[in-house]
Design a protein around this motif. Structure first.
Motif, short mmCIF file in Angstrom:
data_model
loop_
_atom_site.label_atom_id
_atom_site.label_comp_id
_atom_site.label_asym_id
_atom_site.label_seq_id
_atom_site.Cartn_x
_atom_site.Cartn_y
_atom_site.Cartn_z
N THR A 40 40.72 49.46 37.49
CA THR A 40 39.87 48.80 36.51
C THR A 40 40.12 47.30 36.49
O THR A 40 39.18 46.51 36.39
CB THR A 40 40.10 49.40 35.11
OG1 THR A 40 39.89 50.80 35.17
CG2 THR A 40 39.18 48.79 34.09
N GLU A 41 41.37 46.90 36.61
CA GLU A 41 41.71 45.48 36.60
C GLU A 41 41.05 44.76 37.76
O GLU A 41 40.57 43.64 37.63
CB GLU A 41 43.23 45.27 36.64
CG GLU A 41 43.95 45.78 35.42
CD GLU A 41 44.19 47.29 35.46
OE1 GLU A 41 44.08 47.92 36.54
OE2 GLU A 41 44.48 47.85 34.39
N ASP A 44 37.33 44.33 37.10
CA ASP A 44 37.12 43.21 36.19
C ASP A 44 37.23 41.88 36.93
O ASP A 44 36.43 40.97 36.72
CB ASP A 44 38.13 43.25 35.05
CG ASP A 44 37.85 44.36 34.06
OD1 ASP A 44 36.73 44.91 34.07
OD2 ASP A 44 38.77 44.68 33.28
N LEU A 48 34.08 39.43 37.05
CA LEU A 48 34.19 38.24 36.21
C LEU A 48 34.50 36.97 36.99
O LEU A 48 34.31 35.87 36.48
CB LEU A 48 35.26 38.45 35.13
CG LEU A 48 34.94 39.58 34.15
CD1 LEU A 48 36.09 39.79 33.19
CD2 LEU A 48 33.65 39.33 33.41
#
Length: 65
Positions: A40-41, A44, A48
């Protein structure tokens, strides 16, 4: 590039192209990852860390914008 909209410019086409770009960037990151799943990191980071600053934090934009 030839558009199926007959020369009309619209937010829907731009949004679709943005989504295609995001999906492509995620596929590249997943391919480069040694893990079975993309953390998930990392997702992101990919989403982003874009030249336009990523998607707005408060969700999708208003329809027609």
């Amino acid at each position: 590039m030839v558009s199926s909209t007959g020369g009309r410019s619209g937010g829907h086409d731009d949004a679709a192209l943005d989504e295609i770009d995001l999906a492509g960037e995620l596929m590249i990151a997943a391919t480069a990852s040694a893990d079975d799943r993309l953390p998930t990191e990392r997702i992101d980071e990919v989403l982003l860390d874009r030249p336009d600053g990523g998607a707005p934090a408060d969700g999708p934009s208003e329809p027609g914008s």
